[in-house]
Design a protein around this motif. Structure first.
Motif, PDB file in Angstrom:
ATOM      1  N   VAL A 300      34.774 -33.951  29.521  1.00  0.00           N
ATOM      2  CA  VAL A 300      35.243 -33.742  30.882  1.00  0.00           C
ATOM      3  C   VAL A 300      35.692 -32.293  31.031  1.00  0.00           C
ATOM      4  N   SER A 301      35.346 -31.699  32.161  1.00  0.00           N
ATOM      5  CA  SER A 301      35.760 -30.337  32.501  1.00  0.00           C
ATOM      6  C   SER A 301      36.598 -30.417  33.771  1.00  0.00           C
ATOM      7  N   TYR A 302      37.853 -29.995  33.670  1.00  0.00           N
ATOM      8  CA  TYR A 302      38.812 -30.139  34.778  1.00  0.00           C
ATOM      9  C   TYR A 302      39.341 -28.754  35.160  1.00  0.00           C
ATOM     10  N   VAL A 303      39.566 -28.543  36.460  1.00  0.00           N
ATOM     11  CA  VAL A 303      40.052 -27.253  36.969  1.00  0.00           C
ATOM     12  C   VAL A 303      41.512 -27.425  37.394  1.00  0.00           C
ATOM     13  N   PRO A 304      42.489 -27.120  36.514  1.00  0.00           N
ATOM     14  CA  PRO A 304      43.900 -27.266  36.887  1.00  0.00           C
ATOM     15  C   PRO A 304      44.406 -26.109  37.729  1.00  0.00           C
ATOM     16  N   LYS A 305      43.813 -24.910  37.533  1.00  0.00           N
ATOM     17  CA  LYS A 305      44.175 -23.716  38.294  1.00  0.00           C
ATOM     18  C   LYS A 305      42.894 -22.992  38.701  1.00  0.00           C
ATOM     19  N   LYS A 306      43.033 -22.133  39.651  1.00  0.00           N
ATOM     20  CA  LYS A 306      41.868 -21.391  40.126  1.00  0.00           C
ATOM     21  C   LYS A 306      41.317 -20.506  39.009  1.00  0.00           C
ATOM     22  N   ASP A 307      40.011 -20.545  38.827  1.00  0.00           N
ATOM     23  CA  ASP A 307      39.292 -19.767  37.821  1.00  0.00           C
ATOM     24  C   ASP A 307      39.672 -20.137  36.391  1.00  0.00           C
ATOM     25  N   LYS A 308      40.225 -21.342  36.207  1.00  0.00           N
ATOM     26  CA  LYS A 308      40.569 -21.803  34.867  1.00  0.00           C
ATOM     27  C   LYS A 308      40.041 -23.221  34.681  1.00  0.00           C
ATOM     28  N   THR A 309      39.489 -23.466  33.491  1.00  0.00           N
ATOM     29  CA  THR A 309      38.899 -24.770  33.198  1.00  0.00           C
ATOM     30  C   THR A 309      39.434 -25.299  31.876  1.00  0.00           C
ATOM     31  N   VAL A 310      39.768 -26.581  31.858  1.00  0.00           N
ATOM     32  CA  VAL A 310      40.189 -27.277  30.646  1.00  0.00           C
ATOM     33  C   VAL A 310      39.091 -28.279  30.292  1.00  0.00           C
ATOM     34  N   ILE A 311      38.596 -28.202  29.066  1.00  0.00           N
ATOM     35  CA  ILE A 311      37.477 -29.050  28.641  1.00  0.00           C
ATOM     36  C   ILE A 311      37.933 -29.913  27.467  1.00  0.00           C
ATOM     37  N   LEU A 312      37.790 -31.216  27.623  1.00  0.00           N
ATOM     38  CA  LEU A 312      38.217 -32.160  26.594  1.00  0.00           C
ATOM     39  C   LEU A 312      37.049 -33.051  26.178  1.00  0.00           C
ATOM     40  N   LYS A 320      34.488 -42.449  34.329  1.00  0.00           N
ATOM     41  CA  LYS A 320      34.982 -41.318  35.121  1.00  0.00           C
ATOM     42  C   LYS A 320      36.334 -41.627  35.756  1.00  0.00           C
ATOM     43  N   SER A 321      37.194 -42.299  35.012  1.00  0.00           N
ATOM     44  CA  SER A 321      38.489 -42.697  35.558  1.00  0.00           C
ATOM     45  C   SER A 321      39.332 -41.474  35.897  1.00  0.00           C
ATOM     46  N   VAL A 322      39.936 -41.507  37.095  1.00  0.00           N
ATOM     47  CA  VAL A 322      40.796 -40.432  37.579  1.00  0.00           C
ATOM     48  C   VAL A 322      42.075 -41.058  38.098  1.00  0.00           C
ATOM     49  N   VAL A 323      43.213 -40.420  37.847  1.00  0.00           N
ATOM     50  CA  VAL A 323      44.502 -40.909  38.337  1.00  0.00           C
ATOM     51  C   VAL A 323      44.594 -40.570  39.814  1.00  0.00           C
ATOM     52  N   ILE A 333      41.394 -38.947  30.811  1.00  0.00           N
ATOM     53  CA  ILE A 333      41.340 -38.306  29.488  1.00  0.00           C
ATOM     54  C   ILE A 333      42.397 -37.209  29.394  1.00  0.00           C
ATOM     55  N   VAL A 334      42.574 -36.444  30.469  1.00  0.00           N
ATOM     56  CA  VAL A 334      43.539 -35.342  30.469  1.00  0.00           C
ATOM     57  C   VAL A 334      44.965 -35.871  30.391  1.00  0.00           C
ATOM     58  N   THR A 335      45.280 -36.891  31.189  1.00  0.00           N
ATOM     59  CA  THR A 335      46.642 -37.445  31.165  1.00  0.00           C
ATOM     60  C   THR A 335      46.951 -38.085  29.818  1.00  0.00           C
ATOM     61  N   TYR A 336      45.962 -38.749  29.222  1.00  0.00           N
ATOM     62  CA  TYR A 336      46.173 -39.359  27.904  1.00  0.00           C
ATOM     63  C   TYR A 336      46.427 -38.282  26.848  1.00  0.00           C
ATOM     64  N   TYR A 337      45.655 -37.219  26.892  1.00  0.00           N
ATOM     65  CA  TYR A 337      45.828 -36.128  25.928  1.00  0.00           C
ATOM     66  C   TYR A 337      47.197 -35.468  26.091  1.00  0.00           C
ATOM     67  N   ASN A 338      47.616 -35.234  27.325  1.00  0.00           N
ATOM     68  CA  ASN A 338      48.910 -34.599  27.565  1.00  0.00           C
ATOM     69  C   ASN A 338      50.074 -35.455  27.079  1.00  0.00           C
TER      70      ASN A 338
END
Length: 498
Positions: A300-312, A320-323, A333-338
């Motif tokens: 999964v590739s997520y954009v938490p801030k502008k011009d920044k990407t977090v890939i897990l 494709k579950s999303v909160v 996946i991001v919330t579980y990792y955090n």
């Protein structure tokens, strides 16, 4: 919203709770501590330290007094007490000599004896070290390190989620495997890779990183090898492993799946496993997510801030579950990792808060202080898991645990010290009395070990009655009969000596 888990092993461990391994239920803080710093470790340290003490004393034409097990435990108790007081940067002589400092220091041993033990503390046989150094640059501490890790592995059953990360033990002295990590506050130190329980921060296993060996090429796939080695004891348990970008890779995920283990970790931005669609791009919208699926592996590739990407990467999640309730619409996946990534950081923080480390130029002592800190933390986790009633409704549980542990470690040697030298200075005797160590208690303990006393004539009765008794007066230790004795409850009896 729930994760779709493919392996049966993962389902069977979905709600596993951490607990001590069978037969390792601690009864007291010291009992929990003894599960990690065991007798075989203490005996080895006493033997090696006494050899060093005798060698050093012979060079100065002096006589060395051998370190006993109780005395070594008292030395460790005093070291932990300094960590409890957060006084590791205070000089030893100030701790022992200052009137406002904790009286437990001077009641346990003299400052000269403490410094002698610290100076001569060794963890291996010096005469055979050169031979072992040919194949192991950690030979001076290897045996004690292996014994400690073996204890950590078999004392605790972790939760369903564990984490692999690194700890940098600060050190700037001479050491062949010292590392430079600019992202860490200390910059220089000894790097240790730990496998920790994500919820309790219990240290399950560790690997001290030796770096590149002389004449050898740099290690390839270091992150993959480290995770596989640390997770070898979890094979076929279905647990999930959390890793950061240093370790996470697609080959690692596939290797763990073969061992019935899942992986959730962050990928580096330059990883060759990342599709071009998921890499950072200015055109992507804020809080947007892109998913990719292949061979039970989800990226999964997520954009938490502008011009920044977090890939897990995850082998635990397969949709494709999303909160949706969250404003930022984070993927599950991001919330579980955090929520699970902080196990080792929390462990490192807790260890540094009440650390017993002292300034030293010897790297084996640095490793030993770190072992003591981790052992104290593991003992606390083990004890608290079986004693939920311990210090309820307070925020300083671990500090209270360290205080009780230090007192339990020093008390036997404190009693031996008073028994061997009843003419100690008054200030030391008064310090011992604060912790319940008095001559009366020692005499009562000796009488209890000796068994029932011989019958003699009651000193209160006239001689013509010739009434004999085995009871002794607790004050004057004279024989008295039942007529001239009084019964008191145990609470009042013990309170008399406090």
């Amino acid at each position: 919203m729930s994760c779709q888990i493919r392996t049966k092993a993962c389902c069977s461990w979905a709600n596993v709770a951490s607990c001590p391994a069978p037969g390792n239920t601690p009864r007291s803080p010291k009992h929990a501590w003894d599960l990690f710093v065991t007798d075989n470790m203490l005996e080895e340290i006493c033997k090696c330290s006494n050899l060093e003490g005798q060698r050093a004393a012979a060079n100065k034409k002096k006589v060395w007094k051998d370190i006993s097990k109780n005395e070594l435990l008292a030395f460790l108790g005093v070291s932990l007490l300094a960590g409890y007081d957060k006084s590791c940067d205070v000089s030893i002589r100030e701790l022992f000599g200052d009137r406002v400092s904790n009286p437990m220091y001077r009641a346990t041993m003299s400052v000269e004896r403490f410094e002698d033990i610290r100076r001569c503390l060794r963890f291996d046989d010096r005469t055979t070290r050169d031979f072992r150094l040919l194949t192991d640059c950690m030979a001076a501490f290897r045996h004690i390190w292996d014994l400690f890790l073996e204890n950590c592995r078999k004392r605790f059953v972790p939760h369903e989620c564990v984490m692999v990360d690194e700890q940098l033990v600060p050190f700037r002295g001479r050491c062949k495997f010292i590392q430079y990590v600019p992202s860490k506050p200390a910059k220089y130190g000894i790097k240790i890779f730990w496998l920790c329980d994500s919820k309790t921060s219990y240290a399950l296993d560790g690997i001290a990183y030796m770096g590149k060996r002389p004449g050898q090429d740099a290690q390839r796939n270091l992150g993959l090898n480290i995770v596989q080695q640390l997770s070898s004891t979890l094979r076929n348990t279905g647990r999930n492993i959390i890793t950061d970008s240093f370790f996470t890779s697609v080959p690692l995920a596939k290797a763990l799946l073969e061992k019935r283990l899942t992986l959730v970790g962050m990928l580096r931005q330059n990883s060759p496993d990342i599709p071009a669609l998921m890499k950072p791009c200015k055109k992507r919208q804020l809080y947007s997510a892109e998913f990719g699926f292949k061979d039970n592996i989800t990226i999964v590739s997520y954009v938490p801030k502008k011009d920044k990407t977090v890939i897990l990467l995850s082998t635990l999640h397969h949709d494709k579950s999303v909160v949706e309730e969250s404003r930022k619409k984070k993927p599950e996946i991001v919330t579980y990792y955090n929520s699970t990534k902080g196990g080792i950081n929390v462990m490192d923080q807790m260890v540094r808060t009440y650390s017993c480390k002292r300034q030293t130029r010897r790297w084996p002592m640095v490793m030993w202080y770190n072992v003591l800190d981790v052992a104290a933390l593991n003992a606390f986790v083990l004890y608290k898991s079986q004693r939920p009633e311990f210090m309820q409704c307070v925020t300083y549980k671990r500090r209270s645990f360290l205080k009780e542990l230090a007192q339990e470690l020093v008390t036997p040697h404190m009693q031996s010290r008073l028994q061997a030298n009843p003419r100690l200075p008054k200030n030391i005797v008064s310090s011992m009395e604060i912790f319940g160590v008095t001559q009366q208690q020692l005499q009562l303990a000796c009488r209890h070990e000796q068994g029932p006393q011989k019958k003699r004539r009651c000193y209160c009765c006239p001689s013509n009655r010739d009434r004999k008794s085995s009871m002794l007066c607790k004050e004057c230790e004279q024989h008295v009969c039942k007529e001239h004795s009084h019964v008191v409850c145990e609470k009042c009896f013990l309170g008399h000596f406090h």
